[in-house]
Scaffold this motif. Structure first.
Motif, PDB file in Angstrom:
ATOM      1  N   PHE A 100       0.845  -1.192   0.000  1.00 56.41           N
ATOM      2  CA  PHE A 100       0.000   0.000   0.000  1.00 56.41           C
ATOM      3  C   PHE A 100       0.881   1.244   0.000  1.00 56.41           C
ATOM      4  N   ASP A 101       0.530   2.219  -0.817  1.00 53.64           N
ATOM      5  CA  ASP A 101       1.279   3.471  -0.861  1.00 53.64           C
ATOM      6  C   ASP A 101       0.595   4.564  -0.039  1.00 53.64           C
ATOM      7  N   ASP A 102       1.383   5.371   0.656  1.00 58.85           N
ATOM      8  CA  ASP A 102       1.013   6.651   1.277  1.00 58.85           C
ATOM      9  C   ASP A 102       0.615   6.579   2.746  1.00 58.85           C
ATOM     10  N   GLY A 103       0.227   5.421   3.272  1.00 61.46           N
ATOM     11  CA  GLY A 103      -0.057   5.327   4.706  1.00 61.46           C
ATOM     12  C   GLY A 103      -1.425   5.830   5.127  1.00 61.46           C
ATOM     13  N   TYR A 104      -2.447   5.586   4.325  1.00 62.83           N
ATOM     14  CA  TYR A 104      -3.788   6.069   4.644  1.00 62.83           C
ATOM     15  C   TYR A 104      -4.393   5.327   5.842  1.00 62.83           C
ATOM     16  N   LYS A 105      -5.221   6.051   6.586  1.00 63.80           N
ATOM     17  CA  LYS A 105      -5.859   5.473   7.766  1.00 63.80           C
ATOM     18  C   LYS A 105      -6.778   4.313   7.404  1.00 63.80           C
ATOM     19  N   ASP A 106      -7.344   4.341   6.217  1.00 63.60           N
ATOM     20  CA  ASP A 106      -8.246   3.238   5.844  1.00 63.60           C
ATOM     21  C   ASP A 106      -7.489   1.928   5.647  1.00 63.60           C
ATOM     22  N   ASN A 107      -6.168   2.001   5.416  1.00 60.65           N
ATOM     23  CA  ASN A 107      -5.368   0.764   5.375  1.00 60.65           C
ATOM     24  C   ASN A 107      -5.456   0.029   6.703  1.00 60.65           C
ATOM     25  N   ARG A 108      -5.388   0.801   7.782  1.00 59.87           N
ATOM     26  CA  ARG A 108      -5.496   0.239   9.134  1.00 59.87           C
ATOM     27  C   ARG A 108      -6.928  -0.179   9.448  1.00 59.87           C
ATOM     28  N   ILE A 114      -8.598  -7.585   7.539  1.00 60.78           N
ATOM     29  CA  ILE A 114      -8.701  -8.713   6.612  1.00 60.78           C
ATOM     30  C   ILE A 114      -7.413  -9.526   6.629  1.00 60.78           C
ATOM     31  N   PHE A 115      -6.268  -8.844   6.520  1.00 61.10           N
ATOM     32  CA  PHE A 115      -4.997  -9.560   6.556  1.00 61.10           C
ATOM     33  C   PHE A 115      -4.800 -10.248   7.907  1.00 61.10           C
ATOM     34  N   LYS A 116      -5.215  -9.595   8.968  1.00 64.31           N
ATOM     35  CA  LYS A 116      -5.086 -10.173  10.311  1.00 64.31           C
ATOM     36  C   LYS A 116      -5.924 -11.438  10.429  1.00 64.31           C
ATOM     37  N   ARG A 117      -7.128 -11.406   9.899  1.00 64.97           N
ATOM     38  CA  ARG A 117      -8.013 -12.571   9.975  1.00 64.97           C
ATOM     39  C   ARG A 117      -7.421 -13.777   9.245  1.00 64.97           C
ATOM     40  N   TYR A 118      -6.748 -13.516   8.138  1.00 64.61           N
ATOM     41  CA  TYR A 118      -6.146 -14.607   7.368  1.00 64.61           C
ATOM     42  C   TYR A 118      -4.708 -14.904   7.800  1.00 64.61           C
ATOM     43  N   GLY A 119      -4.154 -14.077   8.679  1.00 62.74           N
ATOM     44  CA  GLY A 119      -2.778 -14.283   9.129  1.00 62.74           C
ATOM     45  C   GLY A 119      -1.756 -14.055   8.031  1.00 62.74           C
ATOM     46  N   LEU A 120      -1.993 -13.040   7.179  1.00 58.44           N
ATOM     47  CA  LEU A 120      -1.140 -12.807   6.021  1.00 58.44           C
ATOM     48  C   LEU A 120      -0.413 -11.467   6.135  1.00 58.44           C
ATOM     49  N   PRO A 121       0.825 -11.405   5.648  1.00 60.28           N
ATOM     50  CA  PRO A 121       1.611 -10.166   5.736  1.00 60.28           C
ATOM     51  C   PRO A 121       1.259  -9.175   4.631  1.00 60.28           C
ATOM     52  N   PHE A 122       1.559  -7.910   4.879  1.00 63.27           N
ATOM     53  CA  PHE A 122       1.423  -6.866   3.870  1.00 63.27           C
ATOM     54  C   PHE A 122       2.355  -5.723   4.248  1.00 63.27           C
ATOM     55  N   ALA A 123       2.491  -4.756   3.339  1.00 68.60           N
ATOM     56  CA  ALA A 123       3.420  -3.642   3.570  1.00 68.60           C
ATOM     57  C   ALA A 123       2.752  -2.316   3.274  1.00 68.60           C
ATOM     58  N   ILE A 124       3.186  -1.276   3.992  1.00 68.64           N
ATOM     59  CA  ILE A 124       2.724   0.089   3.762  1.00 68.64           C
ATOM     60  C   ILE A 124       3.945   0.986   3.585  1.00 68.64           C
ATOM     61  N   TYR A 125       3.968   1.738   2.476  1.00 75.53           N
ATOM     62  CA  TYR A 125       5.051   2.684   2.209  1.00 75.53           C
ATOM     63  C   TYR A 125       4.615   4.076   2.667  1.00 75.53           C
ATOM     64  N   VAL A 126       5.423   4.700   3.525  1.00 73.68           N
ATOM     65  CA  VAL A 126       5.031   5.950   4.176  1.00 73.68           C
ATOM     66  C   VAL A 126       5.934   7.107   3.751  1.00 73.68           C
ATOM     67  N   VAL A 228       3.026  -6.696   9.567  1.00 75.03           N
ATOM     68  CA  VAL A 228       3.091  -5.402   8.890  1.00 75.03           C
ATOM     69  C   VAL A 228       4.536  -4.972   8.672  1.00 75.03           C
ATOM     70  N   THR A 229       4.868  -4.660   7.423  1.00 77.96           N
ATOM     71  CA  THR A 229       6.161  -4.055   7.080  1.00 77.96           C
ATOM     72  C   THR A 229       5.927  -2.599   6.716  1.00 77.96           C
ATOM     73  N   ILE A 230       6.738  -1.710   7.288  1.00 78.07           N
ATOM     74  CA  ILE A 230       6.671  -0.290   6.941  1.00 78.07           C
ATOM     75  C   ILE A 230       7.869   0.049   6.064  1.00 78.07           C
ATOM     76  N   GLY A 231       7.583   0.486   4.853  1.00 80.23           N
ATOM     77  CA  GLY A 231       8.630   0.901   3.937  1.00 80.23           C
ATOM     78  C   GLY A 231       8.611   2.410   3.744  1.00 80.23           C
ATOM     79  N   ALA A 232       9.613   2.931   3.048  1.00 79.30           N
ATOM     80  CA  ALA A 232       9.737   4.375   2.817  1.00 79.30           C
ATOM     81  C   ALA A 232       9.148   4.758   1.467  1.00 79.30           C
ATOM     82  N   HIS A 233       8.699   6.021   1.377  1.00 75.37           N
ATOM     83  CA  HIS A 233       8.049   6.510   0.153  1.00 75.37           C
ATOM     84  C   HIS A 233       8.466   7.965  -0.098  1.00 75.37           C
ATOM     85  N   THR A 234       9.719   8.283   0.203  1.00 75.52           N
ATOM     86  CA  THR A 234      10.334   9.612   0.187  1.00 75.52           C
ATOM     87  C   THR A 234       9.833  10.457   1.347  1.00 75.52           C
TER      88      THR A 234
END
Length: 349
Positions: A100-108, A114-126, A228-234
């Motif tokens: 996910f790009d930008d770090g929007y609150k709706d991601n959380r 949904i990812f938590k329910r399935y036990g699956l990883p994802f990433a957000i670039y901030v 959850v992985t937090i990546g950079a987005h400048t």
């Protein structure tokens, strides 16, 4: 992608689906994995005028996608695992990675459960300025502006242009004309233009950032979960390809270091703002590599192939967006045929 390009791409996807050509070509075009690109996940239907709806999918569609990729034999993995598999040549099972790009609150609020329910990883670039509440979401501000007026005058390349904005169709046409003009000019000036236009309706573009984007406290709370992985987005979400090399390096490095300080852990993954060829190219890919990033992703469309092990800071992604919320389109894209055909057409052109 322009409206015309979107229509043509949908037609091509449908043709591949109904002819079965995508399945025939799949063994040659599918690749070893896919990195999905997302922005917003929200349950409400798009409005009559909502040009940025392309950046939004529903939680229902996200869950359908997750189920589909798992049923098709993909293993949903983290960005660290993507790096490992490409570095080690581990292609025994195809992988899927959600970013996910930008770090929007709706991601959380809507994606994370949904990812938590399935036990699956994802990433957000901030973008680090966004988490400070200082981001400039000018494309959303432009949408808010046009939605609020019946007409709009703007000087474009020295000529005063007047746009009628009385109907949703007129608003949509005005938005696309102005948006793509802004994307082609100096970004500082483009943002200034939007701020000045918004001042006529007392809209402060900066307020959209605190309304839409997670703060550092919210990011830290979410990042506590190992899924959850937090990546950079400048730092400021500028098109790096239009900056000097010193400024481009600073935008990448400062965002990475800030995330590391805020979270108390290494930040090894990056996403290029806008991510097209004009915004990120070989110079930026090399900068990301020099700064020690494991992976960096673009918005260039495509699946991951074995040869991407040699270009880990120039990875393509498959966009999950509001114009393509149909599993039929997803199935064809996961087979890789449209991207293979498109790359051949580009080379011929």
């Amino acid at each position: 992608m322009s409206r015309k390009s979107t229509t043509l791409f949908k037609a091509a996807l449908s043709a591949l689906h109904y002819s079965g050509a995508d399945s025939v070509l799949a063994p040659l075009t599918r690749g070893v994995g896919v990195v999905f690109m997302l922005h917003h996940v929200r349950p409400e239907a798009p409005g009559a005028f909502e040009p940025n709806r392309i950046l939004k999918i529903t939680p229902t569609f996200l869950e359908q996608v997750i189920r589909h990729v798992v049923e098709q034999g993909f293993e949903v993995v983290s960005l660290d695992e993507v790096h490992y598999r490409l570095s080690e040549g581990d292609y025994e099972r195809p992988f899927a990675c959600f970013t996910f790009d930008d770090g929007y609150k709706d991601n959380r609020d809507h994606a994370y459960p949904i990812f938590k329910r399935y036990g699956l990883p994802f990433a957000i670039y901030v973008p680090s300025d966004y988490a400070d509440g200082h981001g400039d979401l000018w494309w959303l501000a432009l949408e808010r502006l046009i939605s609020a007026v019946d007409q709009l005058s703007i000087k474009m390349d020295g000529t005063m242009r007047k746009f009628r904005c009385a109907s949703p169709a007129e608003k949509d046409a005005a938005f696309h004309s102005i948006y793509w003009w802004l994307r082609g000019i100096n970004e500082d000036y483009a943002r200034q233009v939007v701020r000045e236009l918004c001042s006529f309706i007392n809209l402060e573009p900066g307020a959209l950032c605190t309304e839409q984007v997670m703060s550092w406290d919210e990011i830290r709370a979410l990042a506590h979960d190992p899924l959850v992985t937090i990546g950079a987005h400048t730092r400021r979400h500028y098109a790096l390809g239009r900056l000097s090399i010193a400024d481009a390096r600073s935008e990448i490095e400062e965002s990475v270091r800030r995330i590391e300080r805020e979270l108390g852990r290494p930040c090894r993954h990056f996403s290029y703002p806008y991510g097209d060829a004009a915004s990120a190219g070989p110079r930026e890919f090399e900068l990301a590599r020099e700064l020690g990033l494991k992976t960096a992703v673009t918005t260039r469309k495509g699946l991951i192939h074995a040869q991407h092990s040699k270009s880990l800071t120039a990875l393509p992604r498959l966009s999950l967006n509001g114009d393509f919320q149909n599993l039929r389109y997803l199935k064809v894209m996961l087979n890789g045929a449209p991207f293979s055909i498109w790359s051949k057409v580009e080379r011929l052109a």
